[in-house]
Structures are given as structure tokens and as C-alpha cells.
Motif scaffolding. Sequence first.
Motif, PDB file in Angstrom:
ATOM      1  N   SER A  66       0.826  -1.204   0.000  1.00  0.00           N
ATOM      2  CA  SER A  66       0.000   0.000   0.000  1.00  0.00           C
ATOM      3  C   SER A  66       0.861   1.254   0.000  1.00  0.00           C
ATOM      4  O   SER A  66       0.577   2.229  -0.719  1.00  0.00           O
ATOM      5  N   LEU A  67       1.937   1.244   0.801  1.00  0.00           N
ATOM      6  CA  LEU A  67       2.839   2.390   0.826  1.00  0.00           C
ATOM      7  C   LEU A  67       3.526   2.592  -0.519  1.00  0.00           C
ATOM      8  O   LEU A  67       3.711   3.728  -0.985  1.00  0.00           O
ATOM      9  N   GLN A  68       3.905   1.481  -1.164  1.00  0.00           N
ATOM     10  CA  GLN A  68       4.520   1.591  -2.476  1.00  0.00           C
ATOM     11  C   GLN A  68       3.553   2.183  -3.499  1.00  0.00           C
ATOM     12  O   GLN A  68       3.932   3.024  -4.320  1.00  0.00           O
ATOM     13  N   ASN A  69       2.291   1.752  -3.437  1.00  0.00           N
ATOM     14  CA  ASN A  69       1.289   2.294  -4.362  1.00  0.00           C
ATOM     15  C   ASN A  69       1.061   3.784  -4.123  1.00  0.00           C
ATOM     16  O   ASN A  69       0.927   4.567  -5.073  1.00  0.00           O
ATOM     17  N   GLU A  70       1.010   4.168  -2.851  1.00  0.00           N
ATOM     18  CA  GLU A  70       0.834   5.582  -2.542  1.00  0.00           C
ATOM     19  C   GLU A  70       2.032   6.406  -3.016  1.00  0.00           C
ATOM     20  O   GLU A  70       1.873   7.515  -3.541  1.00  0.00           O
ATOM     21  N   ALA A  71       3.233   5.848  -2.832  1.00  0.00           N
ATOM     22  CA  ALA A  71       4.428   6.553  -3.299  1.00  0.00           C
ATOM     23  C   ALA A  71       4.412   6.703  -4.814  1.00  0.00           C
ATOM     24  O   ALA A  71       4.749   7.764  -5.361  1.00  0.00           O
ATOM     25  N   THR A  72       4.012   5.639  -5.516  1.00  0.00           N
ATOM     26  CA  THR A  72       3.916   5.714  -6.980  1.00  0.00           C
ATOM     27  C   THR A  72       2.890   6.743  -7.407  1.00  0.00           C
ATOM     28  O   THR A  72       3.108   7.521  -8.349  1.00  0.00           O
ATOM     29  N   MET A  73       1.749   6.789  -6.714  1.00  0.00           N
ATOM     30  CA  MET A  73       0.714   7.757  -7.033  1.00  0.00           C
ATOM     31  C   MET A  73       1.210   9.183  -6.824  1.00  0.00           C
ATOM     32  O   MET A  73       0.959  10.073  -7.640  1.00  0.00           O
ATOM     33  N   LEU A  74       1.936   9.411  -5.726  1.00  0.00           N
ATOM     34  CA  LEU A  74       2.471  10.744  -5.457  1.00  0.00           C
ATOM     35  C   LEU A  74       3.504  11.146  -6.503  1.00  0.00           C
ATOM     36  O   LEU A  74       3.547  12.310  -6.938  1.00  0.00           O
ATOM     37  N   MET A  75       4.309  10.185  -6.925  1.00  0.00           N
ATOM     38  CA  MET A  75       5.298  10.483  -7.957  1.00  0.00           C
ATOM     39  C   MET A  75       4.615  10.831  -9.275  1.00  0.00           C
ATOM     40  O   MET A  75       5.028  11.758  -9.983  1.00  0.00           O
ATOM     41  N   ASN A  76       3.555  10.104  -9.616  1.00  0.00           N
ATOM     42  CA  ASN A  76       2.813  10.401 -10.843  1.00  0.00           C
ATOM     43  C   ASN A  76       2.153  11.774 -10.760  1.00  0.00           C
ATOM     44  O   ASN A  76       2.137  12.529 -11.739  1.00  0.00           O
ATOM     45  N   GLN A  77       1.591  12.097  -9.590  1.00  0.00           N
ATOM     46  CA  GLN A  77       0.992  13.416  -9.416  1.00  0.00           C
ATOM     47  C   GLN A  77       2.036  14.516  -9.549  1.00  0.00           C
ATOM     48  O   GLN A  77       1.772  15.572 -10.139  1.00  0.00           O
ATOM     49  N   ALA A  78       3.223  14.266  -8.995  1.00  0.00           N
ATOM     50  CA  ALA A  78       4.289  15.259  -9.102  1.00  0.00           C
ATOM     51  C   ALA A  78       4.691  15.473 -10.556  1.00  0.00           C
ATOM     52  O   ALA A  78       4.914  16.604 -10.996  1.00  0.00           O
ATOM     53  N   ARG A  79       4.765  14.370 -11.329  1.00  0.00           N
ATOM     54  CA  ARG A  79       5.092  14.504 -12.751  1.00  0.00           C
ATOM     55  C   ARG A  79       3.991  15.240 -13.500  1.00  0.00           C
ATOM     56  O   ARG A  79       4.252  16.055 -14.390  1.00  0.00           O
ATOM     57  N   ASN A  80       2.738  14.950 -13.165  1.00  0.00           N
ATOM     58  CA  ASN A  80       1.627  15.601 -13.860  1.00  0.00           C
ATOM     59  C   ASN A  80       1.542  17.084 -13.539  1.00  0.00           C
ATOM     60  O   ASN A  80       1.005  17.857 -14.332  1.00  0.00           O
ATOM     61  N   LEU A  81       2.046  17.471 -12.371  1.00  0.00           N
ATOM     62  CA  LEU A  81       1.995  18.876 -11.968  1.00  0.00           C
ATOM     63  C   LEU A  81       3.266  19.634 -12.306  1.00  0.00           C
ATOM     64  O   LEU A  81       3.345  20.838 -12.060  1.00  0.00           O
ATOM     65  N   ALA A  82       4.261  18.946 -12.876  1.00  0.00           N
ATOM     66  CA  ALA A  82       5.517  19.612 -13.222  1.00  0.00           C
ATOM     67  C   ALA A  82       5.298  20.576 -14.386  1.00  0.00           C
ATOM     68  O   ALA A  82       4.652  20.230 -15.379  1.00  0.00           O
ATOM     69  N   SER A  83       5.830  21.786 -14.257  1.00  0.00           N
ATOM     70  CA  SER A  83       5.660  22.798 -15.293  1.00  0.00           C
ATOM     71  C   SER A  83       6.672  22.604 -16.409  1.00  0.00           C
ATOM     72  O   SER A  83       7.780  22.086 -16.189  1.00  0.00           O
ATOM     73  N   LEU A  84       6.294  23.014 -17.617  1.00  0.00           N
ATOM     74  CA  LEU A  84       7.169  22.868 -18.777  1.00  0.00           C
ATOM     75  C   LEU A  84       8.350  23.824 -18.650  1.00  0.00           C
ATOM     76  O   LEU A  84       8.159  25.034 -18.504  1.00  0.00           O
ATOM     77  N   PRO A  85       9.583  23.328 -18.721  1.00  0.00           N
ATOM     78  CA  PRO A  85      10.761  24.191 -18.550  1.00  0.00           C
ATOM     79  C   PRO A  85      11.134  24.906 -19.841  1.00  0.00           C
ATOM     80  O   PRO A  85      12.314  25.057 -20.161  1.00  0.00           O
ATOM     81  N   PHE A  86      10.171  25.360 -20.610  1.00  0.00           N
ATOM     82  CA  PHE A  86      10.441  26.041 -21.870  1.00  0.00           C
ATOM     83  C   PHE A  86       9.270  26.943 -22.195  1.00  0.00           C
ATOM     84  O   PHE A  86       8.111  26.564 -22.005  1.00  0.00           O
TER      85      PHE A  86
END
Length: 257
Positions: A66-86
Motif C-alpha cells: 500500500s505504501l509503495q502504491n501511494e508513493a507511486t501515485m504521489l510520484m505520478n501526481q508530481a510529474r503531472n503537476l511539473a511545469s514545462l521548462p520552456f
Amino acid sequence: MTIRHVRSRAVFMATTMLAAPFAVSSMLATPAYAQFGRIVFDPSNYAQNILTAARTLEQVNHQITSLQNEATMLMNQARNLASLPFSSLQQLQQNVQRTQQLLSQAQNIAFDVQRIDQAFQQEYGNVSMSATDQQLVADARSRWENTVGGLQDAMSVQAGVVGNIEANRTQMSELVGQSQNATGALQATQAGNQLLALQSQQLSDLVALLAANGRAGALTEAERATAAEQGREQRRRFLTPGSGYTPGSAQMFNNGN
């Protein structure tokens, strides 16, 4: 403590709990209840302990998963919220400003409704029958200068739009690369928005080009129409008795030779 350390520690504790009774039982060859010194071995209690340890280990594994799934979800959310560096906004704005500057440099008759109305009333209206021949010639030359200036302005805008093609190609290539390499939904969306902005800038160039070409064509047609009207007036004056052609002497060769 990381998830890997938690899993390792849980496995180690469960293994220790399972292995310890086996070590004791190998040393004790006793019946259902055996006593060695002050230690009493109860087989049923031992089995219950094993079952409890197995269930505990299973729960720990579920928690780790469960912790691994939550960590994966948080990482995916972080990627989805990352702004375009250009960002290509500044370059696109500069291209639009260059085109606007070319349009603002329109000669004689600017892209302004009031000025256009005034110019057509003064220079492209009906030819005045009371105007002198010198005034007619001056008005015709002014209209000719307007037409030539309009054609030159159109070519300047054309050159500016062509000059933007290379900059637009570079921006488009960079934005497509950014879109394809986007790590999340936000970066992909931002790259797509900038591509739309690039298309808008290209459409602005196209509108400016059409406006400049249309202005040049309109001035040419207006000059042609007014020239036809002025030609009729000059012909009328030429054919009017008393104010038309006055004959005179002309010397074509030098009679002194």
C-alpha cells in the motif's frame, strides 16, 4: 526509514520468530509437553504463534504494498503537476511586434479609418471642375505616390512575414520536442498551448499580409478610377471652345544652318 528497510526488517523479525522454535525443538526430543530446566514447550501454543507470525507478516506485506502504491501515485501526481521548462512566448511576441511595426510604418495613408476617409475625400473624390491644371497634375502625382508607397509597404510586410518563417520553424521544432518528451499531463498541455500560440502568431502574419496586399490593391484601383475621372475633365477642358487648344508657331529645325 525507506519502504525497502521496513520490508527487510519485517521479514527478518518474522523469520526470527519462525526459526527460534525450530531451534529449540531440535534440541528437545520431548512428548506433547516437555520441560527443559524452567522452559516448557507447548506444541499447540507453538503452532498458534507460527500462524500469528504468518498473519503478521502478511499484514506487513500488505502495508508495504500500500505504501509503495501511494508513493507511486504521489510520484505520478508530481510529474503531472511539473511545469514545462520552456517558453516560446517572448519570441512569438517579438514576431508579432515586428509585423505590427511594419504595418504602423504605412506611408501616406495609414491603417486608420478616419485618415482613410479624409484622404479619399481630398484626393480620390470627384475632380473639381474649378481646379487649375497645375492642381490636377499635383493631385495625380500625390495619388501615384500613395499607390507606390502602398506597394512598397506590402512588399515590406511580405519580407517581414517571410523572415518570421525560420524563427517559427525553430520554435515549432522545439515545442514538438518538448511535447513528445513531456513527463506529465501539465507539461504536455503547456506545450500544446504554446503550439496553438505559434499558430495564432502565424495567422496574425497572414492577416497582416492580406491587409497590406489589400491596401496596395485598393490604392491602385482608387488611383485608376480617379485618373479616369480626371482624364474626362481634362478632355472636356481641351474640347471647350475658348479654353482649349491655342495654335501657335513652332520651329522644328534650325533655319539658320
